[in-house]
Design a protein around this motif. Structure first.
Motif, short mmCIF file in Angstrom:
data_model
loop_
_atom_site.label_atom_id
_atom_site.label_comp_id
_atom_site.label_asym_id
_atom_site.label_seq_id
_atom_site.Cartn_x
_atom_site.Cartn_y
_atom_site.Cartn_z
N GLU A 66 -92.38 -79.40 64.82
CA GLU A 66 -90.76 -79.29 64.14
C GLU A 66 -89.82 -78.62 64.79
O GLU A 66 -88.68 -78.95 64.92
CB GLU A 66 -91.20 -78.88 62.84
N ARG A 67 -90.14 -77.57 65.44
CA ARG A 67 -89.16 -76.66 66.03
C ARG A 67 -88.80 -77.34 67.23
O ARG A 67 -87.41 -77.38 67.60
CB ARG A 67 -89.69 -75.09 66.57
N ASP A 68 -89.72 -78.22 67.97
CA ASP A 68 -89.26 -78.78 69.24
C ASP A 68 -88.42 -79.75 68.82
O ASP A 68 -87.32 -80.18 69.46
CB ASP A 68 -90.51 -79.11 70.09
N ALA A 69 -88.83 -80.44 67.54
CA ALA A 69 -87.77 -81.94 67.22
C ALA A 69 -86.52 -81.19 66.91
O ALA A 69 -85.43 -82.04 67.14
CB ALA A 69 -88.62 -82.33 66.12
N LEU A 70 -86.23 -80.03 66.19
CA LEU A 70 -85.09 -79.33 65.75
C LEU A 70 -84.13 -79.22 67.13
O LEU A 70 -83.03 -79.58 67.15
CB LEU A 70 -85.26 -78.07 65.27
N ASP A 71 -84.67 -78.94 68.27
CA ASP A 71 -84.23 -78.75 69.51
C ASP A 71 -83.35 -80.02 69.80
O ASP A 71 -82.43 -80.22 70.44
CB ASP A 71 -85.07 -78.05 70.72
N ILE A 72 -84.38 -81.17 69.84
CA ILE A 72 -83.71 -82.51 70.08
C ILE A 72 -82.58 -82.74 69.07
O ILE A 72 -81.54 -83.56 69.55
CB ILE A 72 -84.75 -83.45 70.16
N PHE A 73 -82.75 -82.59 67.84
CA PHE A 73 -81.67 -82.99 66.85
C PHE A 73 -80.27 -82.01 67.07
O PHE A 73 -79.39 -82.84 66.91
CB PHE A 73 -82.27 -82.52 65.32
N ARG A 74 -80.55 -81.14 67.65
CA ARG A 74 -79.36 -80.03 67.88
C ARG A 74 -78.70 -80.69 69.33
O ARG A 74 -77.40 -80.75 69.37
CB ARG A 74 -79.75 -78.88 68.19
N LYS A 75 -79.33 -81.19 70.23
CA LYS A 75 -78.80 -82.06 71.27
C LYS A 75 -78.05 -83.27 70.85
O LYS A 75 -76.81 -83.66 71.18
CB LYS A 75 -79.76 -82.53 72.17
#
Length: 212
Positions: free
Chosen positions: A32-41
């Motif tokens: 999830e935390r890695d997914a968040l980094d993508i969502f922020r991009k």
């Protein structure tokens, strides 16, 4: 990496699609935390898209970062209101308020319900505005909306009571414009009310004193 190349080439829609695929896979893997980094991009590429804000908000909520989740939910709702998507904004605000009883967003929801004016919207507005009222019982804008909500659910006497309290508060604050407007409304709606009569007498006395 492909999404980054698309971004550098100015192919935003292709970059967004690639990022979306990556984020979906990361989430399926429990990252999830890695997914968040993508969502922020994605949000950086498309900041006026409410869905981008919602995805960041949802990811923040899953990770327990409620302050930032509420912030993103709120921004998504504001953008939706600007776009005229009021029903969608209300859905987002309802979800936000499940996480946190925030007075600002509760008032926003109350306003949207009142403006929509559906069969059950008056009661929904009242419930939301009670949150805002508890946070600041002397805010005239909130009280005005509460009066509208009581009228919307066919409780005019309670609406008048709220208007009377509003007039009293406006008088205390020295807000002559608001006080006069409220008094005009009250004299039209409850001319025989004792407090309304006293407040009107005060207004007349003040007007005479200023004219002297």
């Amino acid at each position: 990496r492909l999404a980054e190349i698309y971004t550098q080439l100015g192919l935003t829609s292709d970059a967004l699609a690639a990022y979306d695929e990556v984020a979906t896979r990361l989430r399926q893997e429990g990252r999830e935390r890695d997914a968040l980094d993508i969502f922020r991009k994605v949000l950086e590429l498309d900041p006026q898209n409410p869905i981008a804000h919602l995805r960041v908000a949802d990811s923040r909520a899953r990770l327990g970062d409620m302050d930032k989740a509420v912030e993103r939910f709120g921004e998504a709702a504001r953008i939706m209101v600007k776009l005229g998507r009021h029903d969608d904004a209300l859905k987002v605000l309802e979800r936000l308020l499940e996480y946190r009883q925030d007075p600002e967003y509760a008032r926003m929801a109350g306003q949207l319900y009142l403006d929509r004016g559906g069969p059950n919207d008056g009661m929904a507005a009242l419930q939301k505005l009670q949150i805002t009222f508890k946070a600041n019982p002397k805010e005239l804008k909130t009280l005005a909306m509460l009066a509208r909500a009581f009228d919307a659910i066919n409780q005019p006497k309670k609406a008048v009571e709220v208007l009377k309290e509003s007039a009293r508060i406006a008088k205390e604050k020295g807000d002559d414009e608001a006080f006069n407007a409220l008094m005009d409304t009250l004299l039209a709606r409850a001319p025989e009310d004792t407090l309304v009569g006293k407040l009107d007498q005060y207004r007349k006395t003040e007007a005479a004193r200023e004219a002297a």
